[in-house]
Design an enzyme around this catalytic site. Structure first.
Site, short mmCIF file in Angstrom:
data_model
loop_
_atom_site.label_atom_id
_atom_site.label_comp_id
_atom_site.label_asym_id
_atom_site.label_seq_id
_atom_site.Cartn_x
_atom_site.Cartn_y
_atom_site.Cartn_z
N LYS A 132 14.98 40.25 26.23
CA LYS A 132 13.72 39.66 26.71
C LYS A 132 13.99 38.73 27.90
O LYS A 132 13.21 38.69 28.85
CB LYS A 132 13.05 38.89 25.56
CG LYS A 132 12.64 39.81 24.40
CD LYS A 132 12.30 39.02 23.15
CE LYS A 132 11.97 39.94 21.99
NZ LYS A 132 11.88 39.22 20.70
N LEU A 172 3.30 57.58 20.26
CA LEU A 172 4.53 58.16 19.71
C LEU A 172 5.15 57.15 18.74
O LEU A 172 5.57 56.07 19.15
CB LEU A 172 5.54 58.47 20.82
CG LEU A 172 5.03 59.18 22.08
CD1 LEU A 172 6.23 59.51 22.99
CD2 LEU A 172 4.24 60.42 21.75
N GLY A 173 5.16 57.51 17.46
CA GLY A 173 5.74 56.61 16.46
C GLY A 173 4.66 55.87 15.70
O GLY A 173 3.86 55.17 16.31
N ALA A 174 4.62 56.06 14.39
CA ALA A 174 3.61 55.38 13.57
C ALA A 174 4.31 54.51 12.53
O ALA A 174 3.94 54.46 11.37
CB ALA A 174 2.67 56.39 12.92
N GLY A 211 5.91 39.44 21.77
CA GLY A 211 4.88 40.02 20.90
C GLY A 211 3.49 39.79 21.44
O GLY A 211 3.18 40.19 22.57
#
EC number: 1.1.1.3
Lengths: 433, 433
Positions: free
Chosen positions: B206, B9-11, B135
């Protein structure tokens, strides 16, 4: 399942640490992770070693490891004996008995991995080995799991604490190799017989294991070029320092897209002071991965020692226990790690690098010119030269080259060393950028 | 199982990277890892975003994400939309549909983790979130798996590339905050609206996630003290440099054995130049763990960006696929991450630290003495003082203290700032040793 029963073979340094850590964490594993782990057996011939270690009440101590690993209720055998003799036999037997095996034994995996992984696959059990590379740092897990979306293009690693300690001390104190080694032995940072460390064998075992995982083929330790640190002098380290470099013993793995062979080797390198690995000092270790998607990722930490290594062993035990709970012995396939699937290692001659060359020559006019000419005829360009004003009859000339192939450099050195002005073999250190 | 079907979902940036990486690696996952992964759906409203990305022939593109996540044959939903609005709804729906979810969304996990993990546990599916912290570096995996044998006593992390870039630039160039921010925006290292980065929110998300995993309780972002970097001046950075320190924005987590609360906070700190994190510069990130068994372990690498983040997302997809193959949805229990199991965060006032204090005062006799006296009456010892010869009427006095409690320091500052010789609020930066 009532309990997942563990047999620890060997209660030496790492074995003792593993037993302590398990004993401390078992209730956490049970209550929080739902893993009913139990330390069922400890096998140790030297019962004296166990006097300092408290054991759970339901742990059986045996002198004969075979009793522990053949016991019907044992699921995971943890081999912490070391070496490739009895340890190999016990791991074989454990796998034949369909026990999962966890080991910290790098020599065993590097030399006998193909035989043992094949056997584990055949028997439908796992052989885990996180502690074999980089002690408490996650290296095997990083390659097999965290970076699984990447093609890992290179690994550069400082993975022998003894060598890193010796080189750090030589750099800091300007001391020579032999005195530093003796001091390291006195402090317990080097073994009485330091051969495996200082000649690069230990780094080689770990490098061969990582190279195999990277390529998905068996990279043989015996095929890999390995140079240790015995030949490094205080003079080389001082020259390197003045040129802005430090000297480290590293494992190198480089994989080029489309090539079927892998460049895997162990030798000292010069690293520029601003290289991320240049500041990894003393007994600490670091492994720098370069993934095609992620770019550079480094793990850093204690690469050896009782509790750091035990930490990695216990993480493997938990992973294997999670696999057992899920009946998932094939989670991380290792079927590629076989003799039949042996990798070809890039020929030394084809290696390309920049080089530090220290020539030992007669202090006569024209010698530098001759060396420079010979390098030029072999297609080697000079990046910088250092020769000091000196009254003595034998002097050092240091030359840093631009990128050249190892073959051309070796050919040039052979020619130069045949000359009567040259008084000793040339020191050659590769520069890793 | 014929295939494990993925819906992305989401490009956008990370979605696009994930699709590219999956497309490249699917055949490796199938052939070498035995994981029959298939990119079944891509959901993206902005079809323009997909023009540059090649998709497998059997991938269906939809504009409506609900179609993809409700599809009967989809097993893993990968949420890469971001934010806590629609993304939260879609993740909820996916979990309700008994789909496993992988997300890179730190805000979602930090703010709505309790609701989502509870739902996932109830539905018997997993919610994986490696890419939400650091990341491409393995951080979640390091806490939950590699260091599972340890009690992790502290985590110190540089996990916001934008702030680290700005502070590195300010340090290197002596530039001020606003100009450096504008330059970072021009270069694409800071967003047009940089609030979430520079005010510490992103680091906070985070840090809250890692703190929760460490403690085995839900550490709420909203309860955590968060200070950003807007208040840091070129003058502070210059003073720090002359004293042998660099200033970094860090997430701090400290757990004391036996204590029920956790010290979790985000603020700038001064790190000695020889601290392992001091050399982590520009957009790079690093997380330093301290385990009771392993000691210090650091991971270092790119904490953001298209392909590094995609690398972490894909490693999660592989982990979840391995779980699916083994019918092992409970491999990593997250049942503790609930509102009912919320952690108490250590009261600010109880924090102990060394402090950098920069007072802005009238250049008159006796001012330094008064400040020193006030600090002393609050039990704060001075480690060093720096005041420069100066003709101007308002000057800076910098004092480094020995360890003191935050309460005592704040009380002392309140008293000092009430004095008429003091011209501005005191700059306070904690020193992390």
């Amino acid at each position: 399942m009532d309990s997942i029963n563990i047999a620890v073979l060997g209660a030496g340094t790492v074995g003792g640490g593993t037993i302590k850590l398990l004993n401390k964490q078992l209730s956490f594993f049970q209550k929080k992770l739902g893993l009913p782990l139990r330390l069922a057996y400890v096998a140790e011939k030297n019962t004296f070693a166990l006097e300092e270690i408290s054991l759970p009440a339901d742990t059986t101590v045996v002198e004969d490891a075979e009793i522990a690993l053949r016991a019907k209720d044992v699921h995971i055998v943890v081999e912490l004996i070391g070496g490739t003799g009895i340890a190999r036999e016990l791991v074989r037997t454990a796998l034949e008995e369909k026990k999962h095996v966890v080991t910290a034994n790098k020599a065993l995996i590097a030399h006998h991995g193909p035989e043992l992984f094949s056997l584990a696959e055949k028997q439908g059990v796992s052989l885990y080995f996180e502690a074999s590379v980089g002690g408490g740092m996650p290296t095997i897990k990083t390659i097999r799991e965290a970076l699984v979306g990447n093609e890992i293009l290179s690994v550069t690693s400082i993975i022998n604490g003894t060598c890193n300690y010796i080189l750090s001390e030589m750099t800091e104190k300007g001391a020579d190799f032999n005195n530093t080694l003796r001091e390291a032995q006195r402090l317990g940072y080097a073994e009485a017989d330091p051969t495996l460390d200082i000649e690069g064998g230990d780094t080689g075992h770990k490098n061969a294991i990582m190279a195999s995982l990277l390529l998905g083929k068996y990279v043989s330790y015996d095929d890999m070029k390995i140079e240790g640190i015995k030949g490094l002098t205080a003079e080389d380290i001082a020259f390197a320092g003045r040129l802005g470099y430090v000297i480290k013993l590293v494992g190198i793995i480089k994989k080029r897209a489309g090539e079927k062979c892998i460049d895997a080797r162990v030798h000292p390198v010069m690293l520029s002071n601003d290289h991320i690995l240049a500041n990894v000092s003393d007994v600490l270790n670091a492994v720098l991965f370069e993934g095609d998607a992620v770019g550079p990722v480094m793990v850093y930490g204690p690469g050896a020692g009782e509790m750091p290594t035990a930490s990695a062993v216990v993480s493997d035990i938990v992973d294997v226990a999670r696999n057992i709970m899920a009946q998932d012995e094939k989670r991380i396939p290792m079927g590629y790690y076989t003799e039949a699937n042996k990798a070809t290692i890039t020929d030394d001659a084809e290696i390309e690098s920049r080089y530090y060359l220290r020539f030992t020559v007669n202090n006569k006019p024209g010698v530098l010119g001759k060396i420079a000419d010979t390098l030029a005829t072999h297609g080697i360009s000079i990046a910088s030269v250092m020769q000091e004003e000196n009254e003595v009859s034998i002097v050092s000339i240091v030359i840093l080259t631009f990128t050249a192939t190892e073959k051309n450099v070796k050919d040039a050195l052979q020619e130069i060393e045949a000359s009567e002005e040259v008084e000793a073999y040339t020191q050659l250190i590769r520069i890793e950028d």
